[in-house]
Design a protein around this motif. Structure first.
Motif, PDB file in Angstrom:
ATOM      1  N   PHE A 137      -7.127  16.217  -9.646  1.00 36.72           N
ATOM      2  CA  PHE A 137      -6.049  15.428 -10.245  1.00 36.72           C
ATOM      3  C   PHE A 137      -6.529  14.926 -11.609  1.00 36.72           C
ATOM      4  CE2 PHE A 137      -4.990  15.343  -5.816  1.00 36.72           C
ATOM      5  CZ  PHE A 137      -3.622  15.112  -5.720  1.00 36.72           C
ATOM      6  N   HIS A 138      -5.604  14.583 -12.471  1.00 38.30           N
ATOM      7  CA  HIS A 138      -5.956  13.966 -13.760  1.00 38.30           C
ATOM      8  C   HIS A 138      -5.039  12.762 -13.988  1.00 38.30           C
ATOM      9  CE1 HIS A 138      -2.669  16.724 -14.728  1.00 38.30           C
ATOM     10  NE2 HIS A 138      -2.373  15.908 -15.714  1.00 38.30           N
ATOM     11  N   GLU A 139      -5.574  11.787 -14.679  1.00 35.08           N
ATOM     12  CA  GLU A 139      -4.797  10.578 -14.946  1.00 35.08           C
ATOM     13  C   GLU A 139      -3.735  10.866 -15.999  1.00 35.08           C
ATOM     14  OE1 GLU A 139      -5.375   5.867 -16.162  1.00 35.08           O
ATOM     15  OE2 GLU A 139      -7.143   7.099 -15.800  1.00 35.08           O
ATOM     16  N   ILE A 140      -2.542  10.345 -15.779  1.00 34.46           N
ATOM     17  CA  ILE A 140      -1.463  10.467 -16.754  1.00 34.46           C
ATOM     18  C   ILE A 140      -1.097   9.077 -17.266  1.00 34.46           C
ATOM     19  CG2 ILE A 140      -0.566  12.608 -15.765  1.00 34.46           C
ATOM     20  CD1 ILE A 140       1.707  10.920 -14.491  1.00 34.46           C
ATOM     21  N   THR A 141      -0.503   9.021 -18.430  1.00 33.89           N
ATOM     22  CA  THR A 141      -0.099   7.750 -19.019  1.00 33.89           C
ATOM     23  C   THR A 141       1.290   7.362 -18.519  1.00 33.89           C
ATOM     24  OG1 THR A 141      -1.395   8.202 -21.006  1.00 33.89           O
ATOM     25  CG2 THR A 141       0.333   6.525 -21.189  1.00 33.89           C
ATOM     26  N   VAL A 142       1.369   6.185 -17.951  1.00 35.26           N
ATOM     27  CA  VAL A 142       2.638   5.645 -17.460  1.00 35.26           C
ATOM     28  C   VAL A 142       2.758   4.232 -18.012  1.00 35.26           C
ATOM     29  CG1 VAL A 142       3.963   4.964 -15.435  1.00 35.26           C
ATOM     30  CG2 VAL A 142       2.544   7.030 -15.353  1.00 35.26           C
ATOM     31  N   ASN A 143       3.589   4.069 -19.026  1.00 33.41           N
ATOM     32  CA  ASN A 143       3.752   2.753 -19.634  1.00 33.41           C
ATOM     33  C   ASN A 143       4.710   1.853 -18.867  1.00 33.41           C
ATOM     34  OD1 ASN A 143       1.990   3.208 -21.823  1.00 33.41           O
ATOM     35  ND2 ASN A 143       3.561   4.425 -22.821  1.00 33.41           N
ATOM     36  N   ASP A 144       5.716   2.431 -18.244  1.00 34.42           N
ATOM     37  CA  ASP A 144       6.708   1.648 -17.505  1.00 34.42           C
ATOM     38  C   ASP A 144       7.049   2.373 -16.210  1.00 34.42           C
ATOM     39  OD1 ASP A 144       8.752   0.111 -16.505  1.00 34.42           O
ATOM     40  OD2 ASP A 144      10.073   0.359 -18.245  1.00 34.42           O
ATOM     41  N   PRO A 145       6.361   2.047 -15.111  1.00 32.64           N
ATOM     42  CA  PRO A 145       6.602   2.757 -13.860  1.00 32.64           C
ATOM     43  C   PRO A 145       8.004   2.568 -13.283  1.00 32.64           C
ATOM     44  CG  PRO A 145       5.034   0.969 -13.533  1.00 32.64           C
ATOM     45  CD  PRO A 145       5.315   1.044 -14.994  1.00 32.64           C
ATOM     46  N   ASP A 146       8.729   1.566 -13.742  1.00 35.23           N
ATOM     47  CA  ASP A 146      10.095   1.364 -13.262  1.00 35.23           C
ATOM     48  C   ASP A 146      11.065   2.383 -13.864  1.00 35.23           C
ATOM     49  OD1 ASP A 146       9.466  -0.825 -11.620  1.00 35.23           O
ATOM     50  OD2 ASP A 146       9.577  -2.198 -13.325  1.00 35.23           O
ATOM     51  N   HIS A 147      10.651   3.042 -14.953  1.00 35.42           N
ATOM     52  CA  HIS A 147      11.528   4.005 -15.643  1.00 35.42           C
ATOM     53  C   HIS A 147      10.763   5.264 -16.041  1.00 35.42           C
ATOM     54  CE1 HIS A 147      13.453   0.043 -16.275  1.00 35.42           C
ATOM     55  NE2 HIS A 147      14.522   0.738 -15.950  1.00 35.42           N
ATOM     56  N   PHE A 148       9.908   5.737 -15.177  1.00 40.69           N
ATOM     57  CA  PHE A 148       9.095   6.918 -15.477  1.00 40.69           C
ATOM     58  C   PHE A 148       9.507   8.060 -14.551  1.00 40.69           C
ATOM     59  CE2 PHE A 148       5.392   9.674 -15.229  1.00 40.69           C
ATOM     60  CZ  PHE A 148       5.033   9.769 -16.562  1.00 40.69           C
ATOM     61  N   PRO A 149       9.572   9.295 -15.060  1.00 41.40           N
ATOM     62  CA  PRO A 149       9.962  10.437 -14.218  1.00 41.40           C
ATOM     63  C   PRO A 149       8.770  10.995 -13.414  1.00 41.40           C
ATOM     64  CG  PRO A 149       9.683  11.191 -16.470  1.00 41.40           C
ATOM     65  CD  PRO A 149       9.466   9.687 -16.479  1.00 41.40           C
ATOM     66  N   PHE A 150       8.403  10.314 -12.355  1.00 40.25           N
ATOM     67  CA  PHE A 150       7.313  10.783 -11.504  1.00 40.25           C
ATOM     68  C   PHE A 150       7.710  12.100 -10.856  1.00 40.25           C
ATOM     69  CE2 PHE A 150       6.724   6.136 -11.494  1.00 40.25           C
ATOM     70  CZ  PHE A 150       5.422   6.084 -11.977  1.00 40.25           C
ATOM     71  N   ILE A 151       6.711  12.893 -10.494  1.00 38.04           N
ATOM     72  CA  ILE A 151       6.991  14.151  -9.805  1.00 38.04           C
ATOM     73  C   ILE A 151       6.291  14.152  -8.446  1.00 38.04           C
ATOM     74  CG2 ILE A 151       7.331  15.443 -11.948  1.00 38.04           C
ATOM     75  CD1 ILE A 151       4.572  16.732 -11.465  1.00 38.04           C
ATOM     76  N   ARG A 152       6.787  14.991  -7.586  1.00 38.48           N
ATOM     77  CA  ARG A 152       6.253  15.159  -6.235  1.00 38.48           C
ATOM     78  C   ARG A 152       4.746  15.410  -6.308  1.00 38.48           C
ATOM     79  NH1 ARG A 152       8.474  16.768  -1.278  1.00 38.48           N
ATOM     80  NH2 ARG A 152       7.207  18.224  -0.097  1.00 38.48           N
ATOM     81  N   GLY A 153       3.995  14.612  -5.564  1.00 38.62           N
ATOM     82  CA  GLY A 153       2.549  14.765  -5.546  1.00 38.62           C
ATOM     83  C   GLY A 153       1.785  13.803  -6.429  1.00 38.62           C
ATOM     84  N   ASP A 154       2.476  13.049  -7.285  1.00 36.74           N
ATOM     85  CA  ASP A 154       1.776  12.036  -8.080  1.00 36.74           C
ATOM     86  C   ASP A 154       1.165  11.008  -7.122  1.00 36.74           C
ATOM     87  OD1 ASP A 154       2.491  13.220 -10.461  1.00 36.74           O
ATOM     88  OD2 ASP A 154       4.029  11.758 -10.982  1.00 36.74           O
ATOM     89  N   VAL A 155       0.039  10.461  -7.528  1.00 35.03           N
ATOM     90  CA  VAL A 155      -0.647   9.459  -6.711  1.00 35.03           C
ATOM     91  C   VAL A 155      -0.953   8.260  -7.591  1.00 35.03           C
ATOM     92  CG1 VAL A 155      -2.670   8.945  -5.271  1.00 35.03           C
ATOM     93  CG2 VAL A 155      -1.694  11.257  -5.271  1.00 35.03           C
ATOM     94  N   MET A 156      -0.603   7.082  -7.105  1.00 31.47           N
ATOM     95  CA  MET A 156      -0.916   5.856  -7.848  1.00 31.47           C
ATOM     96  C   MET A 156      -2.063   5.117  -7.191  1.00 31.47           C
ATOM     97  SD  MET A 156       0.099   2.906  -6.121  1.00 31.47           S
ATOM     98  CE  MET A 156       1.534   1.915  -6.249  1.00 31.47           C
ATOM     99  N   VAL A 157      -2.892   4.533  -8.041  1.00 27.45           N
ATOM    100  CA  VAL A 157      -4.026   3.720  -7.596  1.00 27.45           C
ATOM    101  C   VAL A 157      -3.856   2.363  -8.262  1.00 27.45           C
ATOM    102  CG1 VAL A 157      -6.539   3.464  -7.634  1.00 27.45           C
ATOM    103  CG2 VAL A 157      -5.507   5.743  -7.390  1.00 27.45           C
TER     104      VAL A 157
END
Length: 132
Positions: free
Chosen positions: A62-82
């Motif tokens: 996996f690689h880290e992606i930039t997510v500035n606003d998780p309330d309005h981000f287009p996550f995709i199947r399989g993303d993992v948050m820590v």
């Protein structure tokens, strides 16, 4: 080693508790789901706490992606948050996978935030999202 994202999210969804809160076992549930997807932990020990999963996910491809606003981000199947602990929270932090509709750990979350304290505090510097 390859991780089959479909198997990962399917296992996670089957095992998680629906309708309520988790039991503080997010790391265990995510680890078992990763293993169901083909991940092996032969060369390193998986972390105990959710907040410690970043390096493990990177070792699995996996690689880290930039997510500035998780309330309005287009996550995709399989993303993992820590997520690190919120102010006043338990030391374990949190980890969850996204199945394309829900964030799931040991329970189905109503959104990205793993509970009311995270939702109220929205600790922007305290989370990371990983993509395979």
């Amino acid at each position: 080693m390859a991780v089959d994202i479909d198997k990962f999210v399917a296992y996670l969804g089957k095992q998680a508790f629906r309708g309520g809160h988790g039991k503080g076992k997010c790391g265990e549930y995510v680890r078992k789901a990763l293993q169901a997807g083909g991940a092996h932990f032969n060369e390193f020990k998986p972390p105990h706490y959710g907040k410690e999963y970043g390096l493990t996910l990177e070792r699995l491809g996996f690689h880290e992606i930039t997510v500035n606003d998780p309330d309005h981000f287009p996550f995709i199947r399989g993303d993992v948050m820590v997520m690190q602990p919120h102010k006043g929270g338990k030391q374990a932090g949190h980890v969850a996978g996204y199945d394309g509709k829900y964030w799931i750990s040991d329970f189905y979350q109503r959104d990205f935030w793993a509970g009311p304290d995270y939702r109220n505090q929205k600790p922007r510097a305290k989370y990371a999202v990983y993509r395979y």
